[in-house]
Design an enzyme around this catalytic site. Structure first.
Site, PDB file in Angstrom:
ATOM      1  N   ARG A   1       0.857  -1.182   0.000  1.00 29.91           N
ATOM      2  CA  ARG A   1       0.000   0.000   0.000  1.00 29.91           C
ATOM      3  C   ARG A   1       0.896   1.235   0.000  1.00 29.91           C
ATOM      4  O   ARG A   1       1.813   1.349   0.815  1.00 29.91           O
ATOM      5  CB  ARG A   1      -0.866   0.004   1.245  1.00 29.91           C
ATOM      6  CG  ARG A   1      -1.730   1.212   1.300  1.00 29.91           C
ATOM      7  CD  ARG A   1      -2.519   1.297   2.569  1.00 29.91           C
ATOM      8  NE  ARG A   1      -3.296   2.516   2.533  1.00 29.91           N
ATOM      9  CZ  ARG A   1      -3.753   3.116   3.620  1.00 29.91           C
ATOM     10  NH1 ARG A   1      -3.524   2.609   4.807  1.00 29.91           N
ATOM     11  NH2 ARG A   1      -4.444   4.220   3.505  1.00 29.91           N
TER      12      ARG A   1
ATOM     13  N   GLU B   1      -9.568  -3.696   2.175  1.00 29.24           N
ATOM     14  CA  GLU B   1      -8.514  -3.084   1.375  1.00 29.24           C
ATOM     15  C   GLU B   1      -7.402  -4.088   1.064  1.00 29.24           C
ATOM     16  O   GLU B   1      -6.828  -4.072  -0.019  1.00 29.24           O
ATOM     17  CB  GLU B   1      -7.957  -1.858   2.114  1.00 29.24           C
ATOM     18  CG  GLU B   1      -8.948  -0.697   2.075  1.00 29.24           C
ATOM     19  CD  GLU B   1      -8.686   0.377   3.114  1.00 29.24           C
ATOM     20  OE1 GLU B   1      -9.016   0.142   4.298  1.00 29.24           O
ATOM     21  OE2 GLU B   1      -8.150   1.434   2.754  1.00 29.24           O
TER      22      GLU B   1
ATOM     23  N   HIS C   1      -8.180   6.948   0.276  1.00 30.89           N
ATOM     24  CA  HIS C   1      -9.109   5.828   0.527  1.00 30.89           C
ATOM     25  C   HIS C   1      -9.615   5.215  -0.786  1.00 30.89           C
ATOM     26  O   HIS C   1     -10.657   4.555  -0.803  1.00 30.89           O
ATOM     27  CB  HIS C   1     -10.365   6.271   1.323  1.00 30.89           C
ATOM     28  CG  HIS C   1     -10.117   6.603   2.754  1.00 30.89           C
ATOM     29  ND1 HIS C   1     -10.830   7.582   3.406  1.00 30.89           N
ATOM     30  CD2 HIS C   1      -9.270   6.086   3.666  1.00 30.89           C
ATOM     31  CE1 HIS C   1     -10.428   7.660   4.660  1.00 30.89           C
ATOM     32  NE2 HIS C   1      -9.461   6.758   4.842  1.00 30.89           N
TER      33      HIS C   1
ATOM     34  N   ARG D   1      -8.994  14.535  12.942  1.00 23.11           N
ATOM     35  CA  ARG D   1      -8.773  15.584  11.938  1.00 23.11           C
ATOM     36  C   ARG D   1      -9.998  16.477  11.822  1.00 23.11           C
ATOM     37  O   ARG D   1     -11.135  15.984  11.838  1.00 23.11           O
ATOM     38  CB  ARG D   1      -8.488  14.965  10.569  1.00 23.11           C
ATOM     39  CG  ARG D   1      -7.196  14.195  10.520  1.00 23.11           C
ATOM     40  CD  ARG D   1      -6.899  13.767   9.077  1.00 23.11           C
ATOM     41  NE  ARG D   1      -6.004  12.628   9.068  1.00 23.11           N
ATOM     42  CZ  ARG D   1      -6.204  11.509   8.375  1.00 23.11           C
ATOM     43  NH1 ARG D   1      -7.267  11.381   7.609  1.00 23.11           N
ATOM     44  NH2 ARG D   1      -5.337  10.528   8.440  1.00 23.11           N
TER      45      ARG D   1
END
Ligand code: ADP
Length: 396
Positions: A88, A382, A177, A238
Site C-alpha cells: 500500500r 482493502e 481511501h 482531523r
C-alpha cells in the site's frame, strides 16, 4: 492451477501491517502488525487463522529486521507458495492511475511524490525497499490510495488558486481511501446485480479517517479529501474543512507556529477535539447515552458534515443506485448511519430500522426502507483489493 498467495504490506514510519491473502479463501490465513519498530519495545503481533493471537518481542528491530522475522512464518503458512507482494502506498500523485509493478522507475516516481505525503510515502518506500531486498525473486506491486481518484474531472480536482501552483507545484485535490471506495462500489454492484460499468454510487468510508466519494460506471468523479487527507468531513482527530484563514488568524491572535496549527488540525481536532473525550466512536456513543454534552455535539457535527458532503457529491452523479456505508464506523454503527441519513431527506433516503440494526460486525446488506433509494452496508477489505490488484499484474 493452485490458488495463489499474496502478502499485503502497509508500512508506516514505525509499523508494518500485513496480511497473507489467498485468492480462493475469504479469510486471511495470517495477518498481523509489527509495531514500535526502531525501539527496544518493538513487537510482532501475529494472528494465524483459527489460532490465538501471538506477540513476539523483536527488540531493536527496524523494518528490514521485522520483515526478516516475518518471512519464514509467511512461507510456512503459505506452504512455500508465495506469488507476490502488494504494497500500500499512500500518494501516487499524478504519476499513477492504477497499481504498478515496482521497478526503478516506479520507485523514483514514488520518491518524487514524497513532498505531497512527507509522513507516509517515505515510510512506504522504506518498507518496499526492505521487502524487495528480502524477497528479491518475487514480483512487488504498489497500490496507491490516490490512483482511483485520478479520473476526477479537472473542475473537481482544481482549487481556485493561481494556476502556477498546480502547474509547477502539483497543488490540486488528489483524494485518498481509493482502494476502499473502489472495493465497496464493486461489491455493491455485485450485491445488487448491476454492472460496475453501468452503476452510480455515493460512498462513505468512515473509520479513523473519513471520506465520501461519487462513483459512476466504475470511476471516481469526486471525493471529499484533497491535496492531503485533512480536507473534507470531520474525522476522529482531523478537523476536515475549516476556513483556510484559520491559519493566519491563529498565528496572528495566538502566535501559533505552523507546526502547532498542523498538529492541532490533524491530531487534536475532529470528534476528539469537539468532545474533549475521545476519537473512538464507541466511547463517544456510550458517553452520549449517558448524556455527555461534548460527545453528543461531536456526533451531531460528525453526522451533519458527512451528510452535507454526500449531498455535495451528488452533484457529480446523474442518478443514484445507492449510498454505501463502510469503514469501522460505517460498518458498525446503526446510530451514525441513521443520523446521517436523517439529514438526507432531500435525496429521499430512509432506513429500515431493523435492517440497519442487523448490519454490524462484518454483516453487510441493504438497510433502506421499502420504496426508498438503496442504502447499503458493505464491509471494506482493502487488503483483498490490494491482493487482487497485485494478482492482476503478476507476470504470466
Ligand atoms: P482505520 O481508519 O484506522 O482503519 P477503522 O476503519 O477500523 O479505522 O475504524 C475505526 C473506528 O470505528 C473507531 O472510531 C471505532 O470506534 C469505530 N467503531 C468500531 N466498532 C464500532 C461500533 N461497534 N460502533 C461504533 N463505532 C465503532
Amino acid at each position: 492451477m493452485p490458488s495463489r498467495n499474496i502478502l499485503v504490506v502497509n508500512c508506516g514510519s514505525s509499523s508494518i501491517k500485513f496480511a497473507l491473502v489467498n485468492e480462493a479463501d475469504p479469510h486471511f490465513p495470517l495477518s498481523g502488525l509489527a509495531e514500535r519498530l526502531g525501539s527496544e519495545e518493538a513487537v510482532l503481533h501475529l494472528q494465524r487463522r483459527n489460532a490465538d493471537k501471538e506477540s513476539v518481542p523483536i527488540p531493536g528491530a527496524d523494518h528490514i529486521a521485522a520483515l526478516a522475522r516475518l518471512l519464514p512464518i509467511v512461507e510456512t503458512v503459505a506452504e512455500g507458495q508465495l506469488h507476490g507482494i502488494g504494497h500500500r502506498v499512500v500518494h501516487g500523485g499524478e504519476f499513477f492511475t492504477a497499481a504498478s509493478l515496482i521497478d526503478d522507475e516506479v520507485l523514483d516516481a514514488i520518491r518524487t511524490t514524497s513532498p505531497l505525503a512527507p509522513l507516509h510515502n517515505p515510510a512506504n518506500l522504506q518498507g518496499i525497499e526492505a521487502a524487495m531486498a528480502l524477497f528479491a525473486q518475487l514480483p512487488h506491486v504498489a497500490v496507491f490510495d490516490t490512483a482511483f481518484h485520478q479520473t476526477l474531472p479537472e473542475h473537481a480536482f482544481r482549487y481556485a488558486v493561481p494556476d502556477v501552483l498546480y502547474r509547477e507545484h502539483g497543488v490540486r485535490r488528489y483524494g485518498f481511501h481509493g482502494t476502499s471506495h473502489r472495493f465497496v462500489s464493486r461489491q455493491a454492484a455485485d450485491m445488487t446485480g448491476l454492472a460496475v460499468g453501468d452503476s452510480s454510487w455515493l460512498t462513505a468510508h468512515l473509520g479513523n479517517g473519513c471520506s465520501t466519494c461519487a462513483i459512476a460506471n466504475g470511476q471516481s468523479l469526486d471525493t471529499s479529501m484533497g491535496l492531503t487527507p485533512l480536507e473534507g468531513v470531520a474525522m476522529g482527530t482531523r478537523s476536515g474543512d475549516v476556513d483556510p484563514n484559520l491559519h493566519s488568524h491563529l498565528a496572528r491572535t495566538l502566535g501559533w507556529s505552523l507546526e502547532q496549527i498542523d498538529r492541532m488540525l490533524n491530531h487534536d481536532s475532529g470528534v476528539k477535539g469537539l468532545s474533549g473525550l475521545s476519537n473512538d466512536m464507541r466511547t463517544l456513543e456510550q458517553a452520549r447515552e449517558q448524556g455527555h454534552a461534548g460527545a453528543t455535539l461531536a456526533i451531531e457535527v460528525f453526522c451533519y458534515r458527512i451528510a452535507k458532503s454526500l449531498a455535495a457529491m451528488g452533484c457529480a452523479l446523474s442518478r443514484l443506485d445507492g449510498l454505501i456505508f463502510t469503514g469501522g464506523i460505517g460498518e458498525n454503527s446503526p446510530l451514525i448511519r441513521s443520523r446521517i441519513v436523517a439529514h438526507l431527506k432531500l435525496l429521499g433516503l430512509e432506513l429500515d430500522g431493523e435492517a440497519n440494526a442487523r448490519c454490524i460486525r462484518g454483516v453487510g446488506g441493504m438497510i433502506h426502507a421499502d420504496g426508498h433509494p438503496r442504502v447499503l452496508v458493505v464491509p471494506t477489505n482493502e487488503e483483498r483489493q490490494i491482493a487482487l490488484d497485485t494478482l492482476a499484474l503478476l507476470p504470466e
